[in-house]
Design a protein around this motif. Structure first.
Motif, PDB file in Angstrom:
ATOM      1  N   THR A   1       0.834  -1.208   0.000  1.00 46.82           N
ATOM      2  CA  THR A   1       0.000   0.000   0.000  1.00 46.82           C
ATOM      3  C   THR A   1       0.865   1.253   0.000  1.00 46.82           C
ATOM      4  OG1 THR A   1      -1.733  -1.169   1.212  1.00 46.82           O
ATOM      5  CG2 THR A   1      -1.807   1.236   1.238  1.00 46.82           C
ATOM      6  N   PHE A   2       1.883   1.285   0.883  1.00 47.24           N
ATOM      7  CA  PHE A   2       2.784   2.441   0.908  1.00 47.24           C
ATOM      8  C   PHE A   2       3.535   2.595  -0.410  1.00 47.24           C
ATOM      9  CE2 PHE A   2       2.727   1.919   5.686  1.00 47.24           C
ATOM     10  CZ  PHE A   2       2.056   3.108   5.916  1.00 47.24           C
ATOM     11  N   ALA A   3       3.953   1.468  -0.991  1.00 47.81           N
ATOM     12  CA  ALA A   3       4.697   1.530  -2.256  1.00 47.81           C
ATOM     13  C   ALA A   3       3.824   2.086  -3.374  1.00 47.81           C
ATOM     14  CB  ALA A   3       5.219   0.141  -2.616  1.00 47.81           C
ATOM     15  N   VAL A   4       2.572   1.600  -3.451  1.00 49.97           N
ATOM     16  CA  VAL A   4       1.659   2.086  -4.489  1.00 49.97           C
ATOM     17  C   VAL A   4       1.357   3.564  -4.287  1.00 49.97           C
ATOM     18  CG1 VAL A   4      -0.676   1.891  -5.417  1.00 49.97           C
ATOM     19  CG2 VAL A   4       0.648  -0.165  -4.925  1.00 49.97           C
ATOM     20  N   CYS A   5       1.124   3.971  -3.034  1.00 49.78           N
ATOM     21  CA  CYS A   5       0.838   5.378  -2.738  1.00 49.78           C
ATOM     22  C   CYS A   5       2.003   6.263  -3.169  1.00 49.78           C
ATOM     23  CB  CYS A   5       0.563   5.549  -1.248  1.00 49.78           C
ATOM     24  SG  CYS A   5       0.194   7.235  -0.748  1.00 49.78           S
ATOM     25  N   ALA A   6       3.226   5.847  -2.833  1.00 48.02           N
ATOM     26  CA  ALA A   6       4.410   6.632  -3.227  1.00 48.02           C
ATOM     27  C   ALA A   6       4.556   6.689  -4.737  1.00 48.02           C
ATOM     28  CB  ALA A   6       5.663   6.023  -2.588  1.00 48.02           C
ATOM     29  N   CYS A   7       4.324   5.556  -5.421  1.00 47.07           N
ATOM     30  CA  CYS A   7       4.445   5.503  -6.882  1.00 47.07           C
ATOM     31  C   CYS A   7       3.440   6.431  -7.550  1.00 47.07           C
ATOM     32  CB  CYS A   7       4.257   4.068  -7.355  1.00 47.07           C
ATOM     33  SG  CYS A   7       4.388   3.852  -9.137  1.00 47.07           S
ATOM     34  N   VAL A   8       2.189   6.411  -7.076  1.00 47.09           N
ATOM     35  CA  VAL A   8       1.157   7.278  -7.652  1.00 47.09           C
ATOM     36  C   VAL A   8       1.487   8.739  -7.390  1.00 47.09           C
ATOM     37  CG1 VAL A   8      -1.280   7.924  -7.505  1.00 47.09           C
ATOM     38  CG2 VAL A   8      -0.629   5.515  -7.528  1.00 47.09           C
ATOM     39  N   ALA A   9       2.008   9.040  -6.189  1.00 47.88           N
ATOM     40  CA  ALA A   9       2.383  10.425  -5.876  1.00 47.88           C
ATOM     41  C   ALA A   9       3.466  10.924  -6.822  1.00 47.88           C
ATOM     42  CB  ALA A   9       2.845  10.520  -4.424  1.00 47.88           C
ATOM     43  N   VAL A  10       4.436  10.073  -7.104  1.00 44.89           N
ATOM     44  CA  VAL A  10       5.527  10.473  -8.004  1.00 44.89           C
ATOM     45  C   VAL A  10       5.022  10.623  -9.435  1.00 44.89           C
ATOM     46  CG1 VAL A  10       7.711   9.728  -9.028  1.00 44.89           C
ATOM     47  CG2 VAL A  10       7.336   9.484  -6.559  1.00 44.89           C
ATOM     48  N   VAL A  11       4.259   9.615  -9.904  1.00 47.07           N
ATOM     49  CA  VAL A  11       3.809   9.625 -11.298  1.00 47.07           C
ATOM     50  C   VAL A  11       2.878  10.802 -11.568  1.00 47.07           C
ATOM     51  CG1 VAL A  11       2.434   8.369 -12.991  1.00 47.07           C
ATOM     52  CG2 VAL A  11       4.127   7.157 -11.612  1.00 47.07           C
ATOM     53  N   THR A  12       1.998  11.115 -10.631  1.00 46.86           N
ATOM     54  CA  THR A  12       1.082  12.244 -10.829  1.00 46.86           C
ATOM     55  C   THR A  12       1.735  13.578 -10.489  1.00 46.86           C
ATOM     56  OG1 THR A  12       0.187  11.963  -8.578  1.00 46.86           O
ATOM     57  CG2 THR A  12      -0.954  10.833 -10.375  1.00 46.86           C
ATOM     58  N   GLY A  13       2.773  13.537  -9.657  1.00 46.57           N
ATOM     59  CA  GLY A  13       3.426  14.785  -9.259  1.00 46.57           C
ATOM     60  C   GLY A  13       4.331  15.366 -10.332  1.00 46.57           C
ATOM     61  N   ILE A  14       4.966  14.497 -11.118  1.00 50.54           N
ATOM     62  CA  ILE A  14       5.911  14.984 -12.139  1.00 50.54           C
ATOM     63  C   ILE A  14       5.233  15.914 -13.145  1.00 50.54           C
ATOM     64  CG2 ILE A  14       7.357  14.261 -14.066  1.00 50.54           C
ATOM     65  CD1 ILE A  14       8.146  11.812 -12.413  1.00 50.54           C
ATOM     66  N   PRO A  15       4.082  15.525 -13.747  1.00 48.08           N
ATOM     67  CA  PRO A  15       3.458  16.461 -14.683  1.00 48.08           C
ATOM     68  C   PRO A  15       2.966  17.746 -14.001  1.00 48.08           C
ATOM     69  CG  PRO A  15       2.069  14.522 -14.362  1.00 48.08           C
ATOM     70  CD  PRO A  15       3.385  14.224 -13.758  1.00 48.08           C
ATOM     71  N   LEU A  16       2.534  17.641 -12.728  1.00 50.00           N
ATOM     72  CA  LEU A  16       2.122  18.853 -12.036  1.00 50.00           C
ATOM     73  C   LEU A  16       3.294  19.817 -11.859  1.00 50.00           C
ATOM     74  CD1 LEU A  16      -0.346  17.721  -9.202  1.00 50.00           C
ATOM     75  CD2 LEU A  16      -0.875  18.908 -11.319  1.00 50.00           C
ATOM     76  N   PHE A  17       4.438  19.286 -11.417  1.00 55.37           N
ATOM     77  CA  PHE A  17       5.609  20.147 -11.263  1.00 55.37           C
ATOM     78  C   PHE A  17       6.094  20.672 -12.621  1.00 55.37           C
ATOM     79  CE2 PHE A  17       6.078  18.238  -7.004  1.00 55.37           C
ATOM     80  CZ  PHE A  17       6.387  19.376  -6.279  1.00 55.37           C
ATOM     81  N   ARG A  18       5.993  19.847 -13.635  1.00 54.72           N
ATOM     82  CA  ARG A  18       6.425  20.284 -14.974  1.00 54.72           C
ATOM     83  C   ARG A  18       5.574  21.465 -15.460  1.00 54.72           C
ATOM     84  NH1 ARG A  18       9.141  17.833 -19.258  1.00 54.72           N
ATOM     85  NH2 ARG A  18       9.521  19.436 -20.847  1.00 54.72           N
ATOM     86  N   HIS A  19       4.242  21.347 -15.283  1.00 51.08           N
ATOM     87  CA  HIS A  19       3.357  22.421 -15.721  1.00 51.08           C
ATOM     88  C   HIS A  19       3.494  23.658 -14.831  1.00 51.08           C
ATOM     89  CE1 HIS A  19       0.608  19.127 -17.619  1.00 51.08           C
ATOM     90  NE2 HIS A  19       1.665  19.421 -18.394  1.00 51.08           N
ATOM     91  N   ALA A  20       3.806  23.439 -13.543  1.00 51.85           N
ATOM     92  CA  ALA A  20       4.051  24.592 -12.670  1.00 51.85           C
ATOM     93  C   ALA A  20       5.334  25.296 -13.060  1.00 51.85           C
ATOM     94  CB  ALA A  20       4.113  24.136 -11.215  1.00 51.85           C
ATOM     95  N   HIS A  21       6.354  24.513 -13.427  1.00 57.36           N
ATOM     96  CA  HIS A  21       7.630  25.093 -13.867  1.00 57.36           C
ATOM     97  C   HIS A  21       7.447  25.879 -15.164  1.00 57.36           C
ATOM     98  CE1 HIS A  21      11.943  25.543 -14.329  1.00 57.36           C
ATOM     99  NE2 HIS A  21      11.838  25.061 -15.585  1.00 57.36           N
ATOM    100  N   SER A  22       6.545  25.386 -16.015  1.00 55.97           N
ATOM    101  CA  SER A  22       6.256  26.085 -17.277  1.00 55.97           C
ATOM    102  C   SER A  22       5.266  27.224 -17.079  1.00 55.97           C
ATOM    103  CB  SER A  22       5.705  25.097 -18.316  1.00 55.97           C
ATOM    104  OG  SER A  22       6.601  24.020 -18.525  1.00 55.97           O
ATOM    105  N   GLN A  23       4.842  27.428 -15.823  1.00 53.64           N
ATOM    106  CA  GLN A  23       3.907  28.495 -15.466  1.00 53.64           C
ATOM    107  C   GLN A  23       2.533  28.326 -16.119  1.00 53.64           C
ATOM    108  OE1 GLN A  23       5.852  32.258 -16.226  1.00 53.64           O
ATOM    109  NE2 GLN A  23       7.212  32.015 -14.450  1.00 53.64           N
ATOM    110  N   VAL A  24       2.198  27.080 -16.454  1.00 46.72           N
ATOM    111  CA  VAL A  24       0.850  26.799 -16.955  1.00 46.72           C
ATOM    112  C   VAL A  24      -0.138  26.794 -15.777  1.00 46.72           C
ATOM    113  CG1 VAL A  24      -0.618  25.114 -18.137  1.00 46.72           C
ATOM    114  CG2 VAL A  24       1.744  25.476 -18.891  1.00 46.72           C
ATOM    115  N   ILE A  25       0.321  26.296 -14.640  1.00 50.72           N
ATOM    116  CA  ILE A  25      -0.493  26.307 -13.427  1.00 50.72           C
ATOM    117  C   ILE A  25       0.320  26.958 -12.324  1.00 50.72           C
ATOM    118  CG2 ILE A  25      -1.813  24.242 -14.029  1.00 50.72           C
ATOM    119  CD1 ILE A  25      -0.005  22.662 -12.130  1.00 50.72           C
TER     120      ILE A  25
END
Length: 351
Positions: A60-84
């Motif tokens: 459960t912890f492994a899946v939670c961490a994996c989902v956080a990383v996989v969903t977090g990368i595009p969020l940080f990418r779009h924040a870095h690009s100032q889209v969000i």
């Protein structure tokens, strides 16, 4: 059939979720500015699939961490690009924490359900062992008690010594009590068995009159019936045993006359057995129904336990209340009226 379908759904839950999460991850990359919708769909679906099929805690912890990383990368990418805005990346730890709180609640509930099932299983095993012990004990005791009582009665008849005859009479009387207790123990085990296979339609009024006729000689004819012909569903033999126990208690501990009454309302049959004895002390009703016998009591308390077991297996209830005459009134309520008769009858047994 339903269990098989449910098992198949559980097996396919994780692969289907993985495909759904992968699709929404792609949408997070290709829909900058609208990525929060697939982001939340991934976490919501993760919570749903965990609810269907919980995993071990490390997974459960492994899946939670994996989902956080996989969903977090595009969020940080779009924040870095100032889209969000950068503040929107706070959704990652918030959703992770929310999911872990849900996991904690699910695991607590699962543990509670498992504990309840274990307790129920232990109670069932203890009940089965008690019933088995009662059946074996009553079977093994019945024959030697009968033999011993037979020999004691022969000694009582054959002896010419009045003092010895009186002593043997005490033995005969006590062996008779033991035989009656043994019979009631067997009835107590039998009373709690399921009645659904033996249920049939029967007339409660006719059953009361039948019981009254049988006990009339013992009660010197002072046993009355007030009942309308009420047809219900039940096991006639067991209900008759319950009524026999109540009338026997009324004969032994009450005063004549004894009244058997049956009435009904829209959904309930009410059966009453009332005597004119001394009644019961306040607060003793619950104890008597559970077989708690006071030191001053002359009975074993098994009769009312048998009645309670039979009534409860019929889906009914029992109560002990003072009668208007100061004696004891036993009130039995049974569900499942099938049809009524409008005429009433009042009869006196033996008349």
């Amino acid at each position: 059939m339903w269990a098989t379908v449910s098992s198949r759904a559980d097996r396919w839950a994780i692969p289907l979720w993985a495909g759904f999460a992968a699709l929404n991850t792609v949408l997070m990359w290709v829909l900058p500015g609208a990525e929060t919708i697939p982001f939340h769909l991934i976490w919501i679906s993760l919570a749903l699939v965990y609810g269907v099929r919980p995993w071990p805690l490390p997974a459960t912890f492994a899946v939670c961490a994996c989902v956080a990383v996989v969903t977090g990368i595009p969020l940080f990418r779009h924040a870095h690009s100032q889209v969000i805005a950068l503040e929107e990346t706070a959704e990652i730890p918030l959703m992770s924490t929310l999911f872990l709180v849900m996991v904690w609640h699910v695991r607590r509930r699962t543990a509670a359900v498992a504990e309840a099932r274990l307790a129920a299983s232990r109670e069932r095993v203890a009940h089965e062992m008690t019933e088995r012990f009662v059946r074996i004990a009553t079977h093994e005791l019945r024959t030697p008690l009968t033999v011993a009582r037979g020999y004691a009665e022969m000694l009582q008849v054959d002896t010419s010594d009045p003092e010895l005859a009186a002593d043997v009479g005490v033995v005969v009387e006590e062996l008779g009590k033991l035989s009656r207790i043994t019979g009631r123990l067997a009835a107590l085990a039998w009373a709690h068995q399921d009645t659904s296979d033996d249920a049939r339609t029967l007339d409660i009024g006719a059953l009361l009159r039948q019981v009254a006729r049988r006990w009339a000689p013992v009660a010197n004819g002072a046993i009355h019936v007030e009942a309308v012909p009420i047809t219900v569903a039940g096991d006639e033999e067991r209900l008759e045993t319950a009524l026999d126990c109540l009338v026997e208690n009324a004969v032994l501990h009450g005063r004549a006359p004894i009244l058997l009454r049956a009435e009904h309302d829209a959904a309930t049959v009410v059966i009453e057995v009332e005597d004119n004895g001394a009644g019961i002390p306040s607060g003793r009703a619950t104890e008597l129904l559970h077989g708690v016998v006071s030191p001053a009591s002359s009975g074993s308390g098994l009769g009312l336990m048998i009645v309670r077991g039979i009534v409860e297996t019929h889906g009914g209830g029992i109560a002990l209340v003072p009668s208007p005459s100061g004696g004891l009134k036993v009130v039995i309520t049974l569900p499942g009226i099938l049809r009524y008769a409008t005429t009433s009858a009042t009869t006196q047994a033996g008349s």
